[in-house]
Design an enzyme around this catalytic site. Structure first.
Site, short mmCIF file in Angstrom:
data_model
loop_
_atom_site.label_atom_id
_atom_site.label_comp_id
_atom_site.label_asym_id
_atom_site.label_seq_id
_atom_site.Cartn_x
_atom_site.Cartn_y
_atom_site.Cartn_z
N TYR A 1 87.03 -19.17 54.61
CA TYR A 1 86.55 -20.70 54.90
C TYR A 1 85.98 -20.80 56.16
O TYR A 1 84.73 -21.16 56.35
CB TYR A 1 87.46 -21.32 54.30
CG TYR A 1 87.14 -22.90 54.97
CD1 TYR A 1 86.12 -23.69 54.23
CD2 TYR A 1 87.83 -23.57 55.72
CE1 TYR A 1 85.76 -24.91 54.78
CE2 TYR A 1 87.47 -24.97 56.29
CZ TYR A 1 86.61 -25.58 55.67
OH TYR A 1 86.21 -26.88 56.34
N LYS B 1 82.13 -21.48 57.61
CA LYS B 1 81.54 -22.64 58.26
C LYS B 1 80.94 -22.39 59.66
O LYS B 1 80.05 -23.00 60.13
CB LYS B 1 82.72 -23.73 58.43
CG LYS B 1 83.32 -24.17 57.15
CD LYS B 1 82.23 -25.17 56.24
CE LYS B 1 82.10 -26.46 57.29
NZ LYS B 1 81.04 -27.40 56.35
N THR C 1 83.95 -28.15 61.16
CA THR C 1 85.41 -28.23 61.04
C THR C 1 85.76 -27.53 62.27
O THR C 1 85.40 -26.85 62.97
CB THR C 1 86.16 -27.53 59.84
OG1 THR C 1 87.56 -27.37 60.08
CG2 THR C 1 85.46 -26.20 59.88
N ASP C 2 87.03 -28.01 62.60
CA ASP C 2 87.67 -27.62 64.01
C ASP C 2 88.28 -26.20 63.79
O ASP C 2 88.39 -25.40 64.59
CB ASP C 2 88.95 -28.54 64.41
CG ASP C 2 89.94 -28.83 63.48
OD1 ASP C 2 89.83 -28.28 62.30
OD2 ASP C 2 90.89 -29.09 63.86
N GLU C 3 88.36 -25.73 62.54
CA GLU C 3 88.83 -24.45 62.21
C GLU C 3 88.03 -23.36 62.48
O GLU C 3 88.52 -22.08 62.75
CB GLU C 3 89.10 -24.25 60.54
CG GLU C 3 89.99 -25.50 59.92
CD GLU C 3 90.48 -25.10 58.75
OE1 GLU C 3 90.54 -23.89 58.25
OE2 GLU C 3 90.75 -26.16 57.94
#
Ligand SMILES: NC(=O)c1ccc[n+]([C@@H]2O[C@H](COP(=O)([O-])OP(=O)(O)OC[C@H]3O[C@@H](n4cnc5c(N)ncnc54)[C@H](O)[C@@H]3O)[C@@H](O)[C@H]2O)c1
Length: 339
Positions: A149, A153, A124-126
């Site tokens: 989260y 990741k 994810t870009d997060e």
């Protein structure tokens, strides 16, 4: 080609299973999913009897359960399985470490032992943290995750990198922006707001609602992963994003307009802890190298998504009636009361 897809009963995974079975009817697909609250067999009802599709209920951190699958010969692994909701990670970080970190490491070990030809980690870009008003995340942006989260990741991404560098595992990582479309569990912004608006319930918007996300229609994400699986260079990271930057408030207003509901349903609630302000993706690498381009713009994609939820109200009712959703509703109710 025999593919092991994990998390295929969730939102993006189920869209990917449908996409792959229709695009490559000769491929064999094994879908491993532990069916958490976010995994729904209904998402796969149309393909459950497909001759090339097998479902296996298992935890990706359970090496013993996965070993026979790898022994049967797997050409590639695509790891979608994850605990994926930021709010839940604030309540239960340990669960996120279990699935997102230990689960990924288990898959990497098995992929190494059984010499899979390609391992795709869906990230994810997060993991990049947050942006100010300007700039875009590139593949070189340093990792700076802000939520449990995104930290889990990012931890998984670093393990994937390490298995490539240390063991030569032919692995590749994708980092995508926010997805929307059919089969998304209604705790995430778009389906939650559609569901509440349909029931004339309040629409809880975190803080001022001016957080920016770069929205991508899920089918465009599936096509990007298909390209990365077949043509992506191992050891590489590919950012995936739709260049559809919208504030959360704009998204909610659009949904209300489409459904003919009043903006008075919007209720600003206390902001999420550590809430990232802006995500925006530079997807030029996957565009230039693999020829990927998104085919759906936000205005058309959101209309198609709303139409899907309207046509599948039964699906929505079924997932919303689950115990976890009720638990989650009470968390929202508490937030609303706290204002
Ligand atoms: N949704 C997005 O906008 C988005 C954006 C970028 C990346 N991603 C990533 O894409 C992947 C899929 O996201 P999603 O939105 O479809 O998530 P989701 O929550 O809808 O689905 C996750 C699936 O994983 C399964 N699962 C959870 N823990 C498991 C375990 N221990 N073992 C086996 N299966 C397990 C669940 O049952 C569920 O079917 C995730 O890795 C997520 O980080 C999502």
């Amino acid at each position: 080609m025999k593919l092991l897809i994990t998390g295929g009963a969730g939102f993006i995974g189920s869209n990917f299973v449908h996409y792959m079975l229709s695009r490559y009817p000769g491929y064999e697909i094994i879908n491993v999913d532990s069916l958490t609250y976010a995994g729904n067999p209904e998402n796969l009802r149309q393909v459950e009897n497909h001759p090339n599709y097998t479902f296996v209920k298992a935890d990706i951190a359970d090496q013993a359960a996965l070993t026979p699958l790898f022994e049967s010969g797997i050409d590639a692994v695509i790891n979608f399985a994850a605990e994926s909701h930021v709010d839940r990670s604030i309540l239960q970080p340990g669960l996120f470490v279990h699935t997102n970190v230990i689960g990924t490491q288990t898959l990497l070990d098995l992929s190494k032992t059984y010499q899979v030809a390609k391992y795709v980690q869906v990230s994810t870009d997060e993991v990049y943290g947050t942006l100010g008003a300007e700039g875009l995340f590139t593949e070189e942006t340093p990792l700076a995750p802000n939520s449990p989260y995104s930290a889990s990741k990012a931890g998984a991404d670093l393990l994937v990198r390490a298995y490539y560098e240390t063991f030569g595992l032919p692995a590749v990582i994708t980092r995508c922006s926010n997805n929307y479309g059919p089969y998304q569990f209604p705790e995430k912004l778009i389906p939650l707001m559609i569901q509440n608006a349909l029931q004339d319930k309040q629409l809880p918007v975190y803080g001022d609602g001016l957080q920016v996300r770069d929205w991508l229609y899920v089918e465009d994400h599936c096509r990007a992963i298909d390209l990365v699986l077949h043509q992506g260079r191992t050891g590489q990271v590919y950012n995936i994003g739709g260049s559809n930057e919208r504030t959360n408030l704009h998204v909610v207003q659009t949904i209300l307009q489409e459904l003919g509901k009043p903006e008075s349903l919007i209720r600003h609630v206390e902001d999420r802890l550590g809430h990232d302000r802006r995500y925006a993706i530079d997807a030029s690498k996957i565009k230039n190298e693999l020829g990927w381009t998104p085919q759906h713009n936000f205005e058309e994609g959101i209309k198609a998504t709303i139409a899907w939820y309207l046509q599948n109200e039964q699906w929505l009712e079924q997932v919303v009636s689950g115990a976890y959703m009720n638990y989650y509703d009470t968390q929202y109710a508490k937030r609303l009361e706290s204002k």
